[in-house]
Design a protein around this motif. Structure first.
Motif, mmCIF file in Angstrom:
data_model
loop_
_atom_site.group_PDB
_atom_site.id
_atom_site.type_symbol
_atom_site.label_atom_id
_atom_site.label_comp_id
_atom_site.label_asym_id
_atom_site.label_seq_id
_atom_site.Cartn_x
_atom_site.Cartn_y
_atom_site.Cartn_z
ATOM 1 N N TRP A 36 0.857 -1.181 0.000
ATOM 2 C CA TRP A 36 0.000 0.000 0.000
ATOM 3 C C TRP A 36 0.899 1.237 0.000
ATOM 4 N N PHE A 37 0.543 2.191 -0.832
ATOM 5 C CA PHE A 37 1.218 3.478 -0.888
ATOM 6 C C PHE A 37 0.156 4.562 -0.802
ATOM 7 N N ARG A 38 0.586 5.783 -0.521
ATOM 8 C CA ARG A 38 -0.366 6.894 -0.496
ATOM 9 C C ARG A 38 0.293 8.149 -1.051
ATOM 10 N N MET A 39 -0.560 9.035 -1.548
ATOM 11 C CA MET A 39 -0.080 10.294 -2.106
ATOM 12 C C MET A 39 -1.045 11.397 -1.704
ATOM 13 N N SER A 40 -0.515 12.458 -1.147
ATOM 14 C CA SER A 40 -1.319 13.620 -0.791
ATOM 15 C C SER A 40 -0.836 14.812 -1.613
ATOM 16 N N GLY A 42 0.866 17.809 -3.197
ATOM 17 C CA GLY A 42 2.150 18.442 -2.957
ATOM 18 C C GLY A 42 3.228 17.514 -2.435
ATOM 19 N N LYS A 43 2.889 16.243 -2.278
ATOM 20 C CA LYS A 43 3.869 15.282 -1.766
ATOM 21 C C LYS A 43 4.064 14.138 -2.757
ATOM 22 N N GLU A 44 5.206 13.499 -2.642
ATOM 23 C CA GLU A 44 5.466 12.331 -3.463
ATOM 24 C C GLU A 44 4.751 11.113 -2.880
ATOM 25 N N ARG A 45 4.576 10.115 -3.736
ATOM 26 C CA ARG A 45 3.978 8.868 -3.271
ATOM 27 C C ARG A 45 4.857 8.257 -2.194
ATOM 28 N N GLU A 46 4.243 7.842 -1.095
ATOM 29 C CA GLU A 46 5.019 7.292 0.010
ATOM 30 C C GLU A 46 4.539 5.893 0.378
ATOM 31 N N PHE A 47 5.473 5.107 0.813
ATOM 32 C CA PHE A 47 5.197 3.737 1.237
ATOM 33 C C PHE A 47 4.396 3.738 2.525
ATOM 34 N N VAL A 48 3.430 2.818 2.616
ATOM 35 C CA VAL A 48 2.624 2.656 3.821
ATOM 36 C C VAL A 48 2.890 1.293 4.474
ATOM 37 N N ALA A 49 2.723 0.226 3.700
ATOM 38 C CA ALA A 49 2.884 -1.116 4.264
ATOM 39 C C ALA A 49 3.061 -2.120 3.132
ATOM 40 N N SER A 50 3.668 -3.255 3.462
ATOM 41 C CA SER A 50 3.818 -4.335 2.497
ATOM 42 C C SER A 50 3.618 -5.678 3.177
ATOM 43 N N ILE A 51 3.297 -6.686 2.359
ATOM 44 C CA ILE A 51 3.089 -8.032 2.869
ATOM 45 C C ILE A 51 3.638 -9.018 1.856
ATOM 46 N N SER A 52 4.326 -10.031 2.347
ATOM 47 C CA SER A 52 4.931 -11.024 1.462
ATOM 48 C C SER A 52 3.878 -11.972 0.911
ATOM 49 N N SER A 53 4.297 -12.764 -0.074
ATOM 50 C CA SER A 53 3.362 -13.675 -0.714
ATOM 51 C C SER A 53 2.810 -14.702 0.263
ATOM 52 N N GLY A 54 3.625 -15.147 1.189
ATOM 53 C CA GLY A 54 3.187 -16.155 2.139
ATOM 54 C C GLY A 54 2.600 -15.588 3.410
ATOM 55 N N ARG A 55 2.411 -14.268 3.452
ATOM 56 C CA ARG A 55 1.834 -13.564 4.606
ATOM 57 C C ARG A 55 2.712 -13.626 5.856
ATOM 58 N N ALA A 56 3.901 -14.194 5.733
ATOM 59 C CA ALA A 56 4.744 -14.352 6.912
ATOM 60 C C ALA A 56 5.455 -13.063 7.286
ATOM 61 N N TYR A 57 5.594 -12.162 6.330
ATOM 62 C CA TYR A 57 6.382 -10.974 6.580
ATOM 63 C C TYR A 57 5.597 -9.733 6.205
ATOM 64 N N THR A 58 5.451 -8.832 7.173
ATOM 65 C CA THR A 58 4.821 -7.537 6.933
ATOM 66 C C THR A 58 5.766 -6.439 7.394
ATOM 67 N N TYR A 59 5.613 -5.282 6.777
ATOM 68 C CA TYR A 59 6.468 -4.158 7.144
ATOM 69 C C TYR A 59 5.671 -2.875 7.003
ATOM 70 N N ALA A 92 -5.093 11.192 2.110
ATOM 71 C CA ALA A 92 -4.334 10.929 0.885
ATOM 72 C C ALA A 92 -5.160 10.032 -0.024
ATOM 73 N N VAL A 93 -4.672 9.877 -1.245
ATOM 74 C CA VAL A 93 -5.164 8.815 -2.118
ATOM 75 C C VAL A 93 -4.307 7.594 -1.844
ATOM 76 N N ASP A 112 5.108 -3.694 -10.093
ATOM 77 C CA ASP A 112 4.752 -3.845 -11.499
ATOM 78 C C ASP A 112 3.328 -3.406 -11.805
ATOM 79 N N TYR A 113 2.434 -3.564 -10.842
ATOM 80 C CA TYR A 113 1.014 -3.311 -11.092
ATOM 81 C C TYR A 113 0.461 -2.386 -10.014
ATOM 82 N N TRP A 114 -0.460 -1.510 -10.453
ATOM 83 C CA TRP A 114 -1.037 -0.510 -9.555
ATOM 84 C C TRP A 114 -2.540 -0.410 -9.747
ATOM 85 N N GLY A 115 -3.241 -0.115 -8.660
ATOM 86 C CA GLY A 115 -4.652 0.206 -8.752
ATOM 87 C C GLY A 115 -4.838 1.680 -9.067
ATOM 88 N N GLN A 116 -6.101 2.077 -9.161
ATOM 89 C CA GLN A 116 -6.411 3.451 -9.545
ATOM 90 C C GLN A 116 -6.457 4.398 -8.352
#
Length: 124
Positions: A36-40, A42-59, A92-93, A112-116
């Motif tokens: 997940w990323f967000r953009m408000s 006047g600001k650049e897109r910023e990282f919010v959170a990530s999750i691995s394919s096996g759900r074992a690792y989140t950040y 933010a969006v 590689d892929y993004w939502g709207q």
């Protein structure tokens, strides 16, 4: 090819909660690292959170750690972002993103892929 569609954004008062969803197409959803990323304004897109394919690792980004929770349901091809104790600065969006490579997950350029995007507005 993966198509991502976010939903769940809206207007909420400070201290409230929202849950964002990201529905994905494609049979290889479970193998992707998601973020997940967000953009408000006047600001650049910023990282919010990530999750691995096996759900074992989140950040999480420091700004949301302890308030937001990322999760995924591979059977439903859906990722979630539970946002609690929302603050006006969370306005933010919000975008979901997917990639096959499992490194540098905080960098938007590695996805590689993004939502709207879906708008989240937190009023004070």
């Amino acid at each position: 090819q993966v198509q991502l569609v976010e939903s769940g954004g809206g207007l909420v008062q400070a201290g409230g909660s929202l849950r964002l969803s990201c529905a994905a197409s494609g049979r290889t959803f479970s193998s992707y690292t998601l973020g997940w990323f967000r953009m408000s304004p006047g600001k650049e897109r910023e990282f919010v959170a990530s999750i691995s394919s096996g759900r074992a690792y989140t950040y999480y980004a420091a700004a949301v750690r302890g308030r937001f929770t990322i999760s995924r349901d591979n059977a439903k091809n859906t990722m979630y972002l539970q946002m609690n104790s929302l603050k006006p600065e969370d306005t933010a969006v919000y975008y979901c993103a997917a990639k096959s490579r499992a490194y540098a997950n905080t960098f938007a350029t590695t996805y590689d892929y993004w939502g709207q995007g879906t708008q989240v507005t937190v009023s004070s």
